[in-house]
Design a protein around this motif. Structure first.
Motif, mmCIF file in Angstrom:
data_model
loop_
_atom_site.group_PDB
_atom_site.id
_atom_site.type_symbol
_atom_site.label_atom_id
_atom_site.label_comp_id
_atom_site.label_asym_id
_atom_site.label_seq_id
_atom_site.Cartn_x
_atom_site.Cartn_y
_atom_site.Cartn_z
ATOM 1 N N PHE A 91 0.815 -1.212 0.000
ATOM 2 C CA PHE A 91 0.000 0.000 0.000
ATOM 3 C C PHE A 91 0.852 1.266 0.000
ATOM 4 O O PHE A 91 0.345 2.345 -0.273
ATOM 5 N N PHE A 92 2.113 1.155 0.373
ATOM 6 C CA PHE A 92 2.982 2.335 0.364
ATOM 7 C C PHE A 92 4.264 1.996 -0.389
ATOM 8 O O PHE A 92 4.716 0.855 -0.417
ATOM 9 N N ASP A 93 4.853 3.016 -0.986
ATOM 10 C CA ASP A 93 6.013 2.835 -1.859
ATOM 11 C C ASP A 93 7.032 3.921 -1.530
ATOM 12 O O ASP A 93 6.874 5.074 -1.946
ATOM 13 N N PRO A 94 8.080 3.600 -0.767
ATOM 14 C CA PRO A 94 9.057 4.620 -0.352
ATOM 15 C C PRO A 94 9.679 5.344 -1.546
ATOM 16 O O PRO A 94 10.333 4.720 -2.390
ATOM 17 N N ASP A 95 9.456 6.641 -1.615
ATOM 18 C CA ASP A 95 9.978 7.485 -2.707
ATOM 19 C C ASP A 95 9.541 7.010 -4.096
ATOM 20 O O ASP A 95 10.151 7.359 -5.110
ATOM 21 N N GLY A 96 8.514 6.151 -4.149
ATOM 22 C CA GLY A 96 8.024 5.665 -5.431
ATOM 23 C C GLY A 96 8.957 4.709 -6.137
ATOM 24 O O GLY A 96 8.796 4.444 -7.339
ATOM 25 N N ALA B 211 8.745 2.854 -9.842
ATOM 26 C CA ALA B 211 9.720 3.407 -10.789
ATOM 27 C C ALA B 211 10.631 2.318 -11.359
ATOM 28 O O ALA B 211 10.956 2.321 -12.552
ATOM 29 N N LYS B 212 11.052 1.378 -10.504
ATOM 30 C CA LYS B 212 11.949 0.304 -10.927
ATOM 31 C C LYS B 212 11.186 -0.950 -11.347
ATOM 32 O O LYS B 212 11.806 -1.960 -11.703
ATOM 33 N N ASP C 192 3.195 -16.186 -14.859
ATOM 34 C CA ASP C 192 4.551 -16.550 -14.441
ATOM 35 C C ASP C 192 5.613 -15.640 -15.060
ATOM 36 O O ASP C 192 6.574 -15.248 -14.399
ATOM 37 N N SER C 193 5.460 -15.308 -16.319
ATOM 38 C CA SER C 193 6.483 -14.507 -16.998
ATOM 39 C C SER C 193 6.544 -13.092 -16.443
ATOM 40 O O SER C 193 7.625 -12.506 -16.313
ATOM 41 N N GLU C 194 5.398 -12.523 -16.090
ATOM 42 C CA GLU C 194 5.385 -11.171 -15.512
ATOM 43 C C GLU C 194 5.999 -11.170 -14.113
ATOM 44 O O GLU C 194 6.747 -10.257 -13.758
ATOM 45 N N ARG C 195 5.703 -12.201 -13.325
ATOM 46 C CA ARG C 195 6.332 -12.312 -11.995
ATOM 47 C C ARG C 195 7.842 -12.429 -12.139
ATOM 48 O O ARG C 195 8.599 -11.806 -11.384
ATOM 49 N N GLU C 196 8.292 -13.196 -13.097
ATOM 50 C CA GLU C 196 9.730 -13.373 -13.315
ATOM 51 C C GLU C 196 10.374 -12.046 -13.721
ATOM 52 O O GLU C 196 11.452 -11.700 -13.247
ATOM 53 N N ARG C 197 9.704 -11.300 -14.588
ATOM 54 C CA ARG C 197 10.245 -10.013 -15.040
ATOM 55 C C ARG C 197 10.366 -9.035 -13.872
ATOM 56 O O ARG C 197 11.416 -8.398 -13.681
ATOM 57 N N ILE C 198 9.309 -8.929 -13.077
ATOM 58 C CA ILE C 198 9.311 -8.004 -11.941
ATOM 59 C C ILE C 198 10.335 -8.446 -10.896
ATOM 60 O O ILE C 198 11.083 -7.629 -10.351
ATOM 61 N N GLY C 199 10.381 -9.762 -10.637
ATOM 62 C CA GLY C 199 11.342 -10.282 -9.667
ATOM 63 C C GLY C 199 12.772 -10.029 -10.083
ATOM 64 O O GLY C 199 13.629 -9.689 -9.252
ATOM 65 N N THR C 200 13.072 -10.166 -11.358
ATOM 66 C CA THR C 200 14.422 -9.914 -11.868
ATOM 67 C C THR C 200 14.798 -8.449 -11.715
ATOM 68 O O THR C 200 15.954 -8.122 -11.387
ATOM 69 N N ASN C 201 13.841 -7.539 -11.906
ATOM 70 C CA ASN C 201 14.105 -6.114 -11.704
ATOM 71 C C ASN C 201 14.531 -5.829 -10.268
ATOM 72 O O ASN C 201 15.471 -5.068 -10.017
ATOM 73 N N GLY C 202 13.823 -6.444 -9.316
ATOM 74 C CA GLY C 202 14.171 -6.255 -7.908
ATOM 75 C C GLY C 202 15.532 -6.811 -7.571
ATOM 76 O O GLY C 202 16.311 -6.204 -6.819
ATOM 77 N N TYR C 203 15.829 -7.963 -8.131
ATOM 78 C CA TYR C 203 17.126 -8.609 -7.872
ATOM 79 C C TYR C 203 18.280 -7.753 -8.390
ATOM 80 O O TYR C 203 19.299 -7.577 -7.717
ATOM 81 N N LYS C 204 18.121 -7.189 -9.579
ATOM 82 C CA LYS C 204 19.155 -6.313 -10.135
ATOM 83 C C LYS C 204 19.329 -5.061 -9.271
ATOM 84 O O LYS C 204 20.450 -4.604 -9.029
ATOM 85 N N TYR C 205 18.202 -4.539 -8.797
ATOM 86 C CA TYR C 205 18.224 -3.302 -8.006
ATOM 87 C C TYR C 205 18.997 -3.486 -6.697
ATOM 88 O O TYR C 205 19.857 -2.660 -6.363
ATOM 89 N N VAL C 206 18.713 -4.558 -5.954
ATOM 90 C CA VAL C 206 19.410 -4.723 -4.676
ATOM 91 C C VAL C 206 20.890 -5.026 -4.889
ATOM 92 O O VAL C 206 21.734 -4.606 -4.091
ATOM 93 N N ASN C 207 21.220 -5.731 -5.942
ATOM 94 C CA ASN C 207 22.632 -6.002 -6.216
ATOM 95 C C ASN C 207 23.393 -4.713 -6.514
ATOM 96 O O ASN C 207 24.554 -4.556 -6.115
ATOM 97 N N GLU C 208 22.760 -3.787 -7.206
ATOM 98 C CA GLU C 208 23.420 -2.536 -7.563
ATOM 99 C C GLU C 208 23.498 -1.548 -6.398
ATOM 100 O O GLU C 208 24.467 -0.793 -6.297
ATOM 101 N N CYS C 209 22.493 -1.565 -5.522
ATOM 102 C CA CYS C 209 22.359 -0.469 -4.544
ATOM 103 C C CYS C 209 22.448 -0.865 -3.073
ATOM 104 O O CYS C 209 22.585 0.022 -2.222
#
Length: 369
Positions: free
Chosen positions: A302-307, A311-312, A335-352
């Protein structure tokens, strides 16, 4: 000579010592423990101050020295505020003899640590945990006296680390205090591409009013075809809420109410899950979001810190419970959409959010002060 840093987290012991993992701990305990280990790994002499759980003094875990202070039940009402609580923590701060003291979460210890650092000419980092840490009168602090002690500490710390631009703006507006935005730290596991995900929806949180755990039971009724697992324990003072919801959950066939699970075991539940949900109306940036991203799990909230989630494209922000139910059902079938969204999160935490990156950010903050 090694630089010394000491973390003041009285609830940290159940995180740093897995044998005590069933005791209460919060997200800040996880953050402090991961940070302490990261600082130790990079050559600092890292120490930590924890409550007395019956352990020995000056134990060492992964290079981190743990000093114990008072037992939660020790002392007489009113008098125990000073002895043994403040006196034992002050003595432990002195024993640690650190160059830098790190404290997080609004409370009296912010003020006590700031006072100690002022007297002994040490440096202090305070990290904002919840957005309300920045709003006078709305801090998650029970007594007026304790709020004033906290505000003294907030105004007298050397560096303040914020979790988001929103927190940074609130702190500047309400206290005219500058802060540096520093991401949290997360452990990033190796993932088995063939892992079994037998939990459709996972909720992990402590039971507090603003976490709104009752929404999970309502969601389970809206999604009877989905398996939902609920993990968390009662924060002291919220035991009645915990027991009430535990009893109500027994009548919901698709809801598994696990209760408290140690930090070292809860990650197994993340690995088994397809989606992670958060029902809070406000927070800072939950550790659980990072645990989900690091395991390629979309976050529905329900909430998204700084959006940043939208955004990601690491999950979905929902307007209400019906919207959350619809969003979950849609993603479970895709399944494919979950995989796409999950991969975005994985890349984000690895970078930041990797340990070395976060320690570099703290070092930069301290060098620019």
């Amino acid at each position: 000579m090694k630089k010394k840093i000491c973390f003041i987290g009285l609830d940290n012991y159940p995180v740093i010592n897995p044998k005590y993992g069933n005791y209460y701990f919060g997200g800040e305990s996880v953050q402090q423990t991961l940070l302490a280990k990261a600082f130790a790994g990079l050559g600092f002499e890292a120490s930590m101050i924890c409550m007395d759980y019956g352990q020995g003094d000056k134990e060492v875990f992964d290079g981190v020295i743990v000093y114990k202070v008072f037992k939660e039940t020790a002392g007489l009402p009113v008098l125990r505020f000073f002895w043994p609580r403040i006196t034992s923590v002050w003595a432990a701060l002195k024993r640690a003899d650190a160059d830098i003291y790190y404290q997080s979460c609004a409370g009296i210890w912010t003020g006590i640590v700031a006072c100690f650092c002022s007297v002994h000419k040490k440096k202090m980092i305070f990290r904002l945990a919840h957005d309300t840490d920045c709003i006078p009168g709305e801090q998650l602090i029970r007594f007026w006296r304790d709020r004033k002690i906290y505000e003294y500490g907030l105004r007298n710390t050397h560096w303040v680390a914020a979790q988001s631009r929103h927190q940074q703006a609130l702190l500047k507006k309400n206290y005219d205090i500058d802060s540096a935005i520093i991401n949290m730290i997360v452990e990033i596991p190796r993932l088995n591409p063939d892992r079994s995900q037998d939990i459709d929806v996972l909720w992990v949180n402590n039971f507090r009013i603003f976490k709104r755990p009752e929404k999970v039971l309502e969601l389970a009724k809206l999604c009877p075809e989905l398996s939902i697992t609920m993990i968390g324990g009662a924060v002291p003072g919220n035991e009645e809420m915990f027991m009430k919801l535990k009893g109500q959950s027994e009548n919901i066939a698709n809801l598994t109410f696990e209760g408290p699970v140690s930090y070292h075991k809860v990650n197994d539940y993340f690995l088994r899950s397809k989606l992670f949900i958060n029902t809070s109306d406000s927070e800072g940036f939950p550790n659980s979001f990072l645990q989900a991203f690091a395991r390629k799990i979309p976050v529905i909230t329900f909430f998204d810190p700084d959006g940043v989630i939208e955004a990601k494209q690491m999950g979905k922000r929902c307007s209400d419970l019906n919207n959350m139910a619809e969003t979950i059902k849609s993603l479970i079938l895709n399944d494919s959409e979950r995989e796409r969204i999950g991969t975005n999160g994985y890349k984000y935490v690895n970078e930041c959010y990797g340990p070395q990156k976060i320690i570099q950010n703290y070092s930069r903050m301290m060098s620019n002060a």
